[in-house]
Design a protein around this motif. Structure first.
Motif, mmCIF file in Angstrom:
data_model
loop_
_atom_site.group_PDB
_atom_site.id
_atom_site.type_symbol
_atom_site.label_atom_id
_atom_site.label_comp_id
_atom_site.label_asym_id
_atom_site.label_seq_id
_atom_site.Cartn_x
_atom_site.Cartn_y
_atom_site.Cartn_z
ATOM 1 N N ALA A 1 5.207 -19.506 -4.929
ATOM 2 C CA ALA A 1 5.206 -18.237 -5.662
ATOM 3 C C ALA A 1 3.805 -17.890 -6.170
ATOM 4 N N VAL A 2 3.462 -16.620 -5.993
ATOM 5 C CA VAL A 2 2.253 -16.038 -6.573
ATOM 6 C C VAL A 2 2.737 -15.005 -7.579
ATOM 7 N N THR A 3 2.369 -15.170 -8.838
ATOM 8 C CA THR A 3 2.796 -14.203 -9.851
ATOM 9 C C THR A 3 1.592 -13.413 -10.333
ATOM 10 N N LEU A 4 1.780 -12.126 -10.398
ATOM 11 C CA LEU A 4 0.769 -11.229 -10.953
ATOM 12 C C LEU A 4 1.370 -10.627 -12.217
ATOM 13 N N ASP A 5 0.717 -10.847 -13.338
ATOM 14 C CA ASP A 5 1.209 -10.353 -14.618
ATOM 15 C C ASP A 5 0.164 -9.476 -15.289
ATOM 16 N N MET B 1 4.577 -8.610 -10.824
ATOM 17 C CA MET B 1 5.273 -8.853 -9.562
ATOM 18 C C MET B 1 5.163 -10.312 -9.151
ATOM 19 N N THR B 2 6.038 -10.706 -8.247
ATOM 20 C CA THR B 2 6.018 -12.045 -7.662
ATOM 21 C C THR B 2 6.065 -11.910 -6.151
ATOM 22 N N LEU B 3 5.223 -12.679 -5.479
ATOM 23 C CA LEU B 3 5.217 -12.748 -4.017
ATOM 24 C C LEU B 3 5.486 -14.207 -3.649
ATOM 25 N N VAL B 4 6.392 -14.427 -2.700
ATOM 26 C CA VAL B 4 6.723 -15.778 -2.253
ATOM 27 C C VAL B 4 6.284 -15.923 -0.805
ATOM 28 N N TYR B 5 5.521 -16.986 -0.537
ATOM 29 C CA TYR B 5 5.057 -17.227 0.826
ATOM 30 C C TYR B 5 5.302 -18.671 1.216
ATOM 31 N N SER B 6 5.256 -18.910 2.521
ATOM 32 C CA SER B 6 5.425 -20.252 3.078
ATOM 33 C C SER B 6 4.293 -20.531 4.044
ATOM 34 N N ILE B 7 4.060 -21.821 4.286
ATOM 35 C CA ILE B 7 2.991 -22.255 5.183
ATOM 36 C C ILE B 7 3.615 -22.951 6.383
ATOM 37 N N ASN C 1 -2.671 -8.963 -4.952
ATOM 38 C CA ASN C 1 -3.208 -8.042 -5.950
ATOM 39 C C ASN C 1 -3.719 -6.769 -5.282
ATOM 40 N N ASN C 2 -4.508 -6.924 -4.214
ATOM 41 C CA ASN C 2 -5.039 -5.758 -3.502
ATOM 42 C C ASN C 2 -3.912 -4.912 -2.910
ATOM 43 N N ALA C 3 -2.907 -5.561 -2.332
ATOM 44 C CA ALA C 3 -1.779 -4.841 -1.743
ATOM 45 C C ALA C 3 -0.997 -4.075 -2.805
ATOM 46 N N ALA C 4 -0.804 -4.679 -3.970
ATOM 47 C CA ALA C 4 -0.077 -4.014 -5.052
ATOM 48 C C ALA C 4 -0.820 -2.765 -5.511
ATOM 49 N N TYR C 5 -2.141 -2.868 -5.661
ATOM 50 C CA TYR C 5 -2.923 -1.718 -6.099
ATOM 51 C C TYR C 5 -2.878 -0.592 -5.070
ATOM 52 N N LYS C 6 -2.908 -0.941 -3.765
ATOM 53 C CA LYS C 6 -2.819 0.078 -2.711
ATOM 54 C C LYS C 6 -1.447 0.738 -2.698
ATOM 55 N N ALA C 7 -0.393 -0.051 -2.816
ATOM 56 C CA ALA C 7 0.968 0.486 -2.750
ATOM 57 C C ALA C 7 1.282 1.380 -3.947
ATOM 58 N N VAL C 8 0.893 0.987 -5.136
ATOM 59 C CA VAL C 8 1.167 1.777 -6.332
ATOM 60 C C VAL C 8 0.375 3.083 -6.318
ATOM 61 N N ARG C 9 -0.780 3.073 -5.724
ATOM 62 C CA ARG C 9 -1.661 4.262 -5.678
ATOM 63 C C ARG C 9 -1.005 5.434 -4.946
ATOM 64 N N GLU C 10 0.039 5.177 -4.162
ATOM 65 C CA GLU C 10 0.723 6.225 -3.402
ATOM 66 C C GLU C 10 1.726 7.016 -4.245
ATOM 67 N N SER D 1 8.433 -3.223 -0.287
ATOM 68 C CA SER D 1 8.320 -3.236 1.183
ATOM 69 C C SER D 1 6.892 -2.951 1.623
ATOM 70 N N GLU D 2 6.249 -2.024 0.958
ATOM 71 C CA GLU D 2 4.869 -1.663 1.319
ATOM 72 C C GLU D 2 3.901 -2.820 1.031
ATOM 73 N N ILE D 3 4.085 -3.486 -0.090
ATOM 74 C CA ILE D 3 3.231 -4.635 -0.427
ATOM 75 C C ILE D 3 3.404 -5.726 0.628
ATOM 76 N N LYS D 4 4.650 -6.005 1.002
ATOM 77 C CA LYS D 4 4.911 -7.031 2.020
ATOM 78 C C LYS D 4 4.250 -6.648 3.342
ATOM 79 N N ARG D 5 4.348 -5.380 3.724
ATOM 80 C CA ARG D 5 3.733 -4.907 4.970
ATOM 81 C C ARG D 5 2.215 -5.064 4.926
ATOM 82 N N ILE D 6 1.603 -4.658 3.827
ATOM 83 C CA ILE D 6 0.143 -4.740 3.693
ATOM 84 C C ILE D 6 -0.321 -6.194 3.753
ATOM 85 N N VAL D 7 0.375 -7.075 3.047
ATOM 86 C CA VAL D 7 -0.004 -8.496 3.039
ATOM 87 C C VAL D 7 0.142 -9.084 4.440
#
Length: 193
Positions: free
Chosen positions: A71-75, A92-98, A136-145, A160-166
């Motif tokens: 988990a990556v948390t942005l607060d 927001m929280t983003l969950v990723y796997s390796i 963080n960058n994806a969240a800022y781009k998605a919210v800007r819309e 969905s947009e944040i996931k797509r951008i990432v």
């Protein structure tokens, strides 16, 4: 008879001591982790150590890395919206796997600043710093819309947009097969007063 008993007892004690030393000098790779062997010469072995394997640590060491559901948390972020208003709070929280087969490559070729060390688990979390920046960058781009008052109503579209951008960013950096995003969740949206 007493001497024979002492000799047997001494051998048994030495045997128990040897077994304890061997068990104490081993580490087990847990489910959801991958390990890498570090030799006495501090060189990293290129082969990943799989979950369930026991690995000696008397000579050298074994680094373990979680690979599932990281988990990556942005607060307390304050992204700018399309009407040039800054949100009061965005969490927001983003969950990723390796991909387990990519662990050795990510550890040996990427900067240590891309990773994070978990003091609680005493594990390195691969690509955590990198994924925090990308999220963080994806969240800022998605919210800007969206306009400030429309952000909360469009939470699912933003996720969905944040996931797509990432995902696109990972693919463009050649990390599309090494890292995958499974979840983006916007937890809090508060427009400015």
């Amino acid at each position: 008879m007493n001497t024979t008993h002492r000799a047997r007892s001494s051998r048994l004690s030495l045997g128990m001591l040897a077994v304890a030393a061997l068990l104490g000098g081993c580490t087990r790779i847990e489910t959801g982790e991958v390990g890498l062997r570090v030799g006495v010469d501090k060189q990293i072995s290129g082969a990943e150590l799989l979950p369930g394997s026991f690995n000696q640590t008397l000579f050298g060491d074994v680094l373990t890395f979680p690979v599932r559901d990281i988990a990556v948390t942005l607060d307390n972020k304050q992204p700018l919206t399309s009407d040039n208003s800054t949100l009061k709070d965005f969490d927001m929280t983003l969950v990723y796997s390796i991909n387990p087969s990519a662990v050795s490559d990510l550890w040996t070729t990427k900067s240590r600043t891309f990773h994070a060390f978990s003091r609680d688990d005493r594990d390195w979390i691969l690509m955590h710093g990198y994924m925090t920046t990308v999220a963080n960058n994806a969240a800022y781009k998605a919210v800007r819309e969206y306009k400030a008052l429309a952000v909360a109503d469009n939470r699912q579209k933003i996720e969905s947009e944040i996931k797509r951008i990432v995902t696109e960013t990972l693919a463009s950096e050649g990390l599309g097969t090494a890292l995958s995003v499974s979840l983006v969740q916007v937890r809090t949206v508060m427009p400015a007063d």
